[in-house]
Scaffold this active site. Structure first.
Site, PDB file in Angstrom:
ATOM      1  N   ASP A  10       0.857  -1.190   0.000  1.00  0.00           N
ATOM      2  CA  ASP A  10       0.000   0.000   0.000  1.00  0.00           C
ATOM      3  C   ASP A  10       0.892   1.239   0.000  1.00  0.00           C
ATOM      4  O   ASP A  10       2.075   1.166   0.345  1.00  0.00           O
ATOM      5  CB  ASP A  10      -0.922   0.022   1.234  1.00  0.00           C
ATOM      6  CG  ASP A  10      -1.872   1.213   1.206  1.00  0.00           C
ATOM      7  OD1 ASP A  10      -2.589   1.370   0.193  1.00  0.00           O
ATOM      8  OD2 ASP A  10      -1.875   2.006   2.151  1.00  0.00           O
ATOM      9  N   SER A  11       0.287   2.362  -0.354  1.00  0.00           N
ATOM     10  CA  SER A  11       1.021   3.626  -0.331  1.00  0.00           C
ATOM     11  C   SER A  11       1.411   4.024   1.099  1.00  0.00           C
ATOM     12  O   SER A  11       2.295   4.853   1.284  1.00  0.00           O
ATOM     13  CB  SER A  11       0.152   4.719  -0.955  1.00  0.00           C
ATOM     14  OG  SER A  11      -1.084   4.788  -0.275  1.00  0.00           O
ATOM     15  N   CYS A  73      -3.801  -1.054  -2.280  1.00  0.00           N
ATOM     16  CA  CYS A  73      -4.123   0.358  -2.537  1.00  0.00           C
ATOM     17  C   CYS A  73      -5.000   0.475  -3.792  1.00  0.00           C
ATOM     18  O   CYS A  73      -4.636  -0.018  -4.859  1.00  0.00           O
ATOM     19  CB  CYS A  73      -2.810   1.104  -2.750  1.00  0.00           C
ATOM     20  SG  CYS A  73      -2.975   2.826  -3.162  1.00  0.00           S
ATOM     21  N   GLU A 160      -5.952   9.855   8.556  1.00  0.00           N
ATOM     22  CA  GLU A 160      -4.532   9.779   8.953  1.00  0.00           C
ATOM     23  C   GLU A 160      -4.246  10.650  10.170  1.00  0.00           C
ATOM     24  O   GLU A 160      -3.329  10.384  10.925  1.00  0.00           O
ATOM     25  CB  GLU A 160      -3.642  10.189   7.785  1.00  0.00           C
ATOM     26  CG  GLU A 160      -3.772   9.224   6.625  1.00  0.00           C
ATOM     27  CD  GLU A 160      -2.464   8.633   6.160  1.00  0.00           C
ATOM     28  OE1 GLU A 160      -1.434   9.277   6.329  1.00  0.00           O
ATOM     29  OE2 GLU A 160      -2.511   7.507   5.596  1.00  0.00           O
ATOM     30  N   CYS A 194     -11.387   2.882  -1.307  1.00  0.00           N
ATOM     31  CA  CYS A 194     -10.142   3.420  -0.754  1.00  0.00           C
ATOM     32  C   CYS A 194      -9.864   2.719   0.562  1.00  0.00           C
ATOM     33  O   CYS A 194     -10.787   2.484   1.360  1.00  0.00           O
ATOM     34  CB  CYS A 194     -10.262   4.925  -0.535  1.00  0.00           C
ATOM     35  SG  CYS A 194      -8.817   5.640   0.290  1.00  0.00           S
ATOM     36  N   HIS A 196      -8.685   3.638   3.292  1.00  0.00           N
ATOM     37  CA  HIS A 196      -8.926   4.359   4.544  1.00  0.00           C
ATOM     38  C   HIS A 196     -10.405   4.438   4.948  1.00  0.00           C
ATOM     39  O   HIS A 196     -10.710   4.682   6.108  1.00  0.00           O
ATOM     40  CB  HIS A 196      -8.408   5.792   4.439  1.00  0.00           C
ATOM     41  CG  HIS A 196      -6.917   5.915   4.441  1.00  0.00           C
ATOM     42  ND1 HIS A 196      -6.120   5.258   3.538  1.00  0.00           N
ATOM     43  CD2 HIS A 196      -6.092   6.634   5.244  1.00  0.00           C
ATOM     44  CE1 HIS A 196      -4.855   5.564   3.775  1.00  0.00           C
ATOM     45  NE2 HIS A 196      -4.815   6.398   4.796  1.00  0.00           N
TER      46      HIS A 196
HETATM   47  N1  DGL Z   1      -4.242   3.709  -0.256  1.00  0.00           N
HETATM   48  C1  DGL Z   1      -4.871   4.745  -1.043  1.00  0.00           C
HETATM   49  C2  DGL Z   1      -6.084   4.158  -1.771  1.00  0.00           C
HETATM   50  O1  DGL Z   1      -6.647   3.137  -1.392  1.00  0.00           O
HETATM   51  C3  DGL Z   1      -5.270   5.925  -0.207  1.00  0.00           C
HETATM   52  C4  DGL Z   1      -4.091   6.723   0.312  1.00  0.00           C
HETATM   53  C5  DGL Z   1      -3.320   7.418  -0.778  1.00  0.00           C
HETATM   54  O2  DGL Z   1      -3.870   8.321  -1.432  1.00  0.00           O
HETATM   55  O3  DGL Z   1      -2.160   7.065  -0.949  1.00  0.00           O
HETATM   56  O4  DGL Z   1      -6.502   4.721  -2.765  1.00  0.00           O
END
Ligand code: DGL
Length: 275
Positions: A10-11, A73, A160, A194, A196
């Protein structure tokens, strides 16, 4: 790294919501989680950059002996996965696999929508990529009649910063939910596209009519992975199964450990790595 774990990329922290479900459903499997916290967020970055970063992470996880990688992600799944699968994997590691979170979500939508009207909430990058409407047409075209999308650029920073339960979060959640229902007041299935967004579920359910089904991806990805491993026993046997969980981040391990608990629901001990 010993063993041959499933790599989960993930990012940043968000993919831990997916990992949580993977571990719950496949407790005996080894997992290596990699968060690119040094370069997060991906949601506002261009195609080229998300592809470049994601490919670096995939190469890194292959070097750590992962036979299978889950791109947790949505933004990376939307902007990089197809290129990696089609252009890079054949030359890089034809016997390994990289899977994302969009296809399992789309398949689930096809199973549960009653009127074929779907809404997608995601980062600006995911929404702009049009990946969900394209994939919904491709894999669920028979049942899905229309898809509307809404970018929610403030939801990731709210989560976050652990501003989940306050009035600021309520304002933006309400605004984006109202917007998507203005685009289609009859949608019956809403994808939280997403990593989050599951953390905002209590706020979200406050503003979504109760007959609308809200899809959280972690559980779906886990169920579809079980199905995938049953259909690909050759891959399944290559994954080590000692129940080991490791965490790596491209930023400070201390920072990662601090915030990861919010997403995973258990303490984390991570290490910093460099590509
Ligand atoms: N993990 C990203 C997503 O699911 C969200 C966080 C980001 O923008 O890096 O799109």
């Amino acid at each position: 790294m010993t063993g041959s774990p499933i790599g989960v990329f993930d990012s940043g922290y968000g993919g831990l919501t997916v990992l949580k479900e993977l571990v719950k459903h496949l407790p005996e499997y080894d997992f290596l989680y990699l968060g690119d916290n040094a370069r997060t967020p991906y949601g506002t970055r261009s195609f080229r950059v998300v592809y470049e970063y994601t490919l670096q992470a995939v190469k890194y996880l292959f070097a750590q002996n992962c036979p299978l990688i889950i791109i947790a992600c949505n933004t990376a799944s939307a902007k990089a996965l197809r290129n990696i699968q089609q252009l890079d994997l054949p030359g890089l590691a034809p016997d390994r696999r990289v899977l994302g979170v969009i296809r399992p979500s789309v398949e689930k939508v096809a199973e549960i929508t009653r009127n074929g009207r779907v809404g997608v909430l995601g980062t600006p990058g995911t929404v702009l990529s049009e990946s969900y409407p394209i994939e919904l047409q491709k894999w669920a075209g028979g049942t899905v009649k229309s898809t509307v999308q809404e970018a929610c650029p403030l939801w990731v920073p709210l989560v976050e910063n652990n501003e989940i339960e306050n009035e600021g979060a309520a304002y933006f959640v309400k605004k984006n939910i109202q917007n998507i229902f203005l685009k289609d007041k009859d949608l019956d299935t809403l994808i939280l596209g997403c990593t989050h967004y599951p953390l905002l579920i209590e706020q979200i359910t406050r503003y979504v009519p109760s007959h609308v089904q809200i899809l959280e991806q972690g559980k779906i990805v886990a169920e579809k992975l079980i199905d995938y491993l049953q259909r690909h026993p050759g891959m399944d046997t290559r994954i080590s199964k000692t129940g080991k969980l490791r965490f790596q981040t491209t930023e400070s391990a201390d920072n990662f450990n601090d915030k990861a608990t919010l997403f995973l629901g258990q303490p984390v001990s991570s290490e910093t790595i460099h590509f």
